[in-house]
Write a protein that holds these residues in place. Structure first.
Motif, PDB file in Angstrom:
ATOM      1  N   ALA A 154      -6.965  -9.960  10.022  1.00 43.17           N
ATOM      2  CA  ALA A 154      -6.416  -8.831   9.184  1.00 43.17           C
ATOM      3  C   ALA A 154      -7.093  -8.594   7.986  1.00 43.17           C
ATOM      4  CB  ALA A 154      -5.020  -8.614   9.367  1.00 43.17           C
ATOM      5  N   GLY A 155      -7.495  -9.040   6.945  1.00 41.25           N
ATOM      6  CA  GLY A 155      -8.170  -8.004   6.181  1.00 41.25           C
ATOM      7  C   GLY A 155      -9.205  -8.909   6.575  1.00 41.25           C
ATOM      8  N   LEU A 156      -9.957  -8.775   7.363  1.00 42.45           N
ATOM      9  CA  LEU A 156     -12.015  -9.140   7.641  1.00 42.45           C
ATOM     10  C   LEU A 156     -11.601  -7.455   8.773  1.00 42.45           C
ATOM     11  CD1 LEU A 156     -12.702 -12.413   8.633  1.00 42.45           C
ATOM     12  CD2 LEU A 156     -13.127 -11.177   6.294  1.00 42.45           C
ATOM     13  N   MET A 157     -10.681  -6.966   9.098  1.00 41.94           N
ATOM     14  CA  MET A 157     -10.660  -6.045  10.020  1.00 41.94           C
ATOM     15  C   MET A 157     -10.218  -4.674   9.575  1.00 41.94           C
ATOM     16  SD  MET A 157      -8.577  -7.220  13.650  1.00 41.94           S
ATOM     17  CE  MET A 157      -8.561  -5.900  14.656  1.00 41.94           C
ATOM     18  N   LEU A 158      -9.787  -4.591   7.985  1.00 44.66           N
ATOM     19  CA  LEU A 158      -9.422  -3.864   6.924  1.00 44.66           C
ATOM     20  C   LEU A 158     -10.612  -4.158   5.884  1.00 44.66           C
ATOM     21  CD1 LEU A 158      -5.623  -4.649   5.849  1.00 44.66           C
ATOM     22  CD2 LEU A 158      -7.282  -1.935   6.950  1.00 44.66           C
ATOM     23  N   ASP A 187     -14.110  -4.954   7.105  1.00 49.14           N
ATOM     24  CA  ASP A 187     -14.966  -4.128   8.124  1.00 49.14           C
ATOM     25  C   ASP A 187     -14.212  -2.148   8.203  1.00 49.14           C
ATOM     26  OD1 ASP A 187     -17.112  -4.346   9.711  1.00 49.14           O
ATOM     27  OD2 ASP A 187     -15.595  -3.739  11.761  1.00 49.14           O
ATOM     28  N   ARG A 188     -13.555  -2.024   8.092  1.00 44.99           N
ATOM     29  CA  ARG A 188     -13.537  -0.763   8.540  1.00 44.99           C
ATOM     30  C   ARG A 188     -13.271   0.286   6.881  1.00 44.99           C
ATOM     31  NH1 ARG A 188      -7.735   1.251  11.224  1.00 44.99           N
ATOM     32  NH2 ARG A 188      -8.756   0.251  13.273  1.00 44.99           N
ATOM     33  N   MET A 189     -13.052  -0.464   5.633  1.00 42.27           N
ATOM     34  CA  MET A 189     -13.221  -0.085   5.132  1.00 42.27           C
ATOM     35  C   MET A 189     -15.034  -0.020   4.679  1.00 42.27           C
ATOM     36  SD  MET A 189     -12.123  -1.183   1.057  1.00 42.27           S
ATOM     37  CE  MET A 189     -13.181  -1.756   0.133  1.00 42.27           C
ATOM     38  N   SER A 190     -15.988  -0.330   4.772  1.00 41.31           N
ATOM     39  CA  SER A 190     -17.491  -1.351   4.641  1.00 41.31           C
ATOM     40  C   SER A 190     -17.659   0.118   5.290  1.00 41.31           C
ATOM     41  CB  SER A 190     -17.669  -2.305   5.042  1.00 41.31           C
ATOM     42  OG  SER A 190     -18.694  -2.282   5.109  1.00 41.31           O
ATOM     43  N   ALA A 191     -16.798   0.237   6.689  1.00 40.96           N
ATOM     44  CA  ALA A 191     -17.743   1.873   8.011  1.00 40.96           C
ATOM     45  C   ALA A 191     -17.514   2.801   6.687  1.00 40.96           C
ATOM     46  CB  ALA A 191     -16.965   2.194   9.276  1.00 40.96           C
ATOM     47  N   THR A 192     -16.756   3.229   5.941  1.00 38.21           N
ATOM     48  CA  THR A 192     -15.624   4.543   5.635  1.00 38.21           C
ATOM     49  C   THR A 192     -16.648   4.720   4.215  1.00 38.21           C
ATOM     50  OG1 THR A 192     -13.297   3.884   6.408  1.00 38.21           O
ATOM     51  CG2 THR A 192     -13.540   5.571   4.752  1.00 38.21           C
ATOM     52  N   GLU A 193     -17.245   4.075   3.764  1.00 38.48           N
ATOM     53  CA  GLU A 193     -17.685   3.628   2.504  1.00 38.48           C
ATOM     54  C   GLU A 193     -19.392   4.170   2.676  1.00 38.48           C
ATOM     55  OE1 GLU A 193     -17.769  -0.373   0.775  1.00 38.48           O
ATOM     56  OE2 GLU A 193     -15.954   0.470  -0.783  1.00 38.48           O
ATOM     57  N   ASP A 194     -19.670   3.490   4.297  1.00 37.86           N
ATOM     58  CA  ASP A 194     -20.682   3.964   4.665  1.00 37.86           C
ATOM     59  C   ASP A 194     -21.315   5.549   5.072  1.00 37.86           C
ATOM     60  OD1 ASP A 194     -22.115   1.265   4.513  1.00 37.86           O
ATOM     61  OD2 ASP A 194     -21.895   1.224   5.739  1.00 37.86           O
ATOM     62  N   ARG A 195     -20.238   6.129   5.225  1.00 31.91           N
ATOM     63  CA  ARG A 195     -20.065   7.364   6.199  1.00 31.91           C
ATOM     64  C   ARG A 195     -20.015   8.600   3.880  1.00 31.91           C
ATOM     65  NH1 ARG A 195     -16.364   5.146   9.258  1.00 31.91           N
ATOM     66  NH2 ARG A 195     -14.483   6.396   9.162  1.00 31.91           N
ATOM     67  N   ALA A 196     -19.009   8.028   3.620  1.00 28.88           N
ATOM     68  CA  ALA A 196     -18.881   8.154   2.105  1.00 28.88           C
ATOM     69  C   ALA A 196     -20.543   8.500   1.272  1.00 28.88           C
ATOM     70  CB  ALA A 196     -18.149   8.043   1.429  1.00 28.88           C
ATOM     71  N   ALA A 197     -20.846   7.328   1.880  1.00 29.25           N
ATOM     72  CA  ALA A 197     -22.475   7.462   0.968  1.00 29.25           C
ATOM     73  C   ALA A 197     -23.247   8.606   1.547  1.00 29.25           C
ATOM     74  CB  ALA A 197     -22.904   5.876   0.912  1.00 29.25           C
ATOM     75  N   ALA A 198     -23.139   8.179   2.646  1.00 30.74           N
ATOM     76  CA  ALA A 198     -24.008   9.213   3.596  1.00 30.74           C
ATOM     77  C   ALA A 198     -23.684  10.457   3.224  1.00 30.74           C
ATOM     78  CB  ALA A 198     -23.945   9.023   5.354  1.00 30.74           C
ATOM     79  N   ALA A 199     -22.729  11.414   3.615  1.00 29.38           N
ATOM     80  CA  ALA A 199     -22.024  12.291   3.397  1.00 29.38           C
ATOM     81  C   ALA A 199     -22.426  12.623   1.767  1.00 29.38           C
ATOM     82  CB  ALA A 199     -20.648  12.687   2.879  1.00 29.38           C
ATOM     83  N   GLU A 209      -2.730  -3.902  11.267  1.00 23.52           N
ATOM     84  CA  GLU A 209      -4.375  -5.200  11.538  1.00 23.52           C
ATOM     85  C   GLU A 209      -3.105  -6.199  12.340  1.00 23.52           C
ATOM     86  OE1 GLU A 209      -7.263  -3.717  12.311  1.00 23.52           O
ATOM     87  OE2 GLU A 209      -7.098  -1.787  11.386  1.00 23.52           O
ATOM     88  N   ALA A 210      -2.539  -6.453  11.693  1.00 20.39           N
ATOM     89  CA  ALA A 210      -1.908  -8.165  12.495  1.00 20.39           C
ATOM     90  C   ALA A 210      -1.291  -7.809  13.207  1.00 20.39           C
ATOM     91  CB  ALA A 210      -1.427  -8.532  11.089  1.00 20.39           C
ATOM     92  N   ARG A 211      -0.610  -6.754  13.627  1.00 21.68           N
ATOM     93  CA  ARG A 211      -0.032  -6.881  15.042  1.00 21.68           C
ATOM     94  C   ARG A 211      -0.789  -6.512  16.145  1.00 21.68           C
ATOM     95  NH1 ARG A 211       5.188  -6.081  14.753  1.00 21.68           N
ATOM     96  NH2 ARG A 211       6.280  -5.831  11.944  1.00 21.68           N
ATOM     97  N   ALA A 212      -1.936  -5.560  15.733  1.00 21.88           N
ATOM     98  CA  ALA A 212      -3.319  -5.157  16.507  1.00 21.88           C
ATOM     99  C   ALA A 212      -3.443  -7.325  17.241  1.00 21.88           C
ATOM    100  CB  ALA A 212      -4.220  -4.657  16.358  1.00 21.88           C
TER     101      ALA A 212
END
Length: 120
Positions: free
Chosen positions: A55-59, A61-73, A35-38
């Motif tokens: 970089a931490g905020l980007m990670l 955000d990604r984790m939040s989206a993954t948690e949302d998908r896992a909760a929906a599944a 994330e930092a390199r990006a």
């Protein structure tokens, strides 16, 4: 206590961790470094605290989206467990089954006659 060396963005770090957690720390550091390199590719050089924060905020955000998908599944799985899909198996009416058995018997009789005719 083991120490792990890694890079994030443009800086090297060394961090102590519990025995057996080295691989997890390296993996987490690699994710943060990606994330930092990006960020550095897009924004150029920036102060270390800001880089780590972004970089931490980007990670996060990604984790939040993954948690949302896992909760929906998980909700979908629970729905399917509570109401399993109905599988309907067609039932052959007894009249058709009897007719098919009669046709099969006739076919076997014809095959027997054909064999007898060939042998004669």
């Amino acid at each position: 206590m083991p120490t792990v060396e890694f890079n994030i963005g443009h800086k090297s770090y060394e961090l102590a961790c519990q025995e057996g957690e080295e691989r997890l720390l390296r993996r987490a550091a690699a994710m943060l470094d990606t994330e930092a390199r990006a960020i550095l590719e897009q924004a150029g050089r920036m102060p270390e605290p800001r880089l780590l924060l972004l970089a931490g905020l980007m990670l996060a955000d990604r984790m939040s989206a993954t948690e949302d998908r896992a909760a929906a599944a998980e909700r979908e799985l629970n729905r399917l467990k509570a109401n399993p899909p109905r599988i309907e198996v067609p039932v052959i009416p007894s009249g058709i089954a009897e007719a098919m058995a009669e046709i099969a018997a006739r076919a076997e009789a014809l095959a027997d006659r054909a064999e007898e005719a060939l042998e004669s």
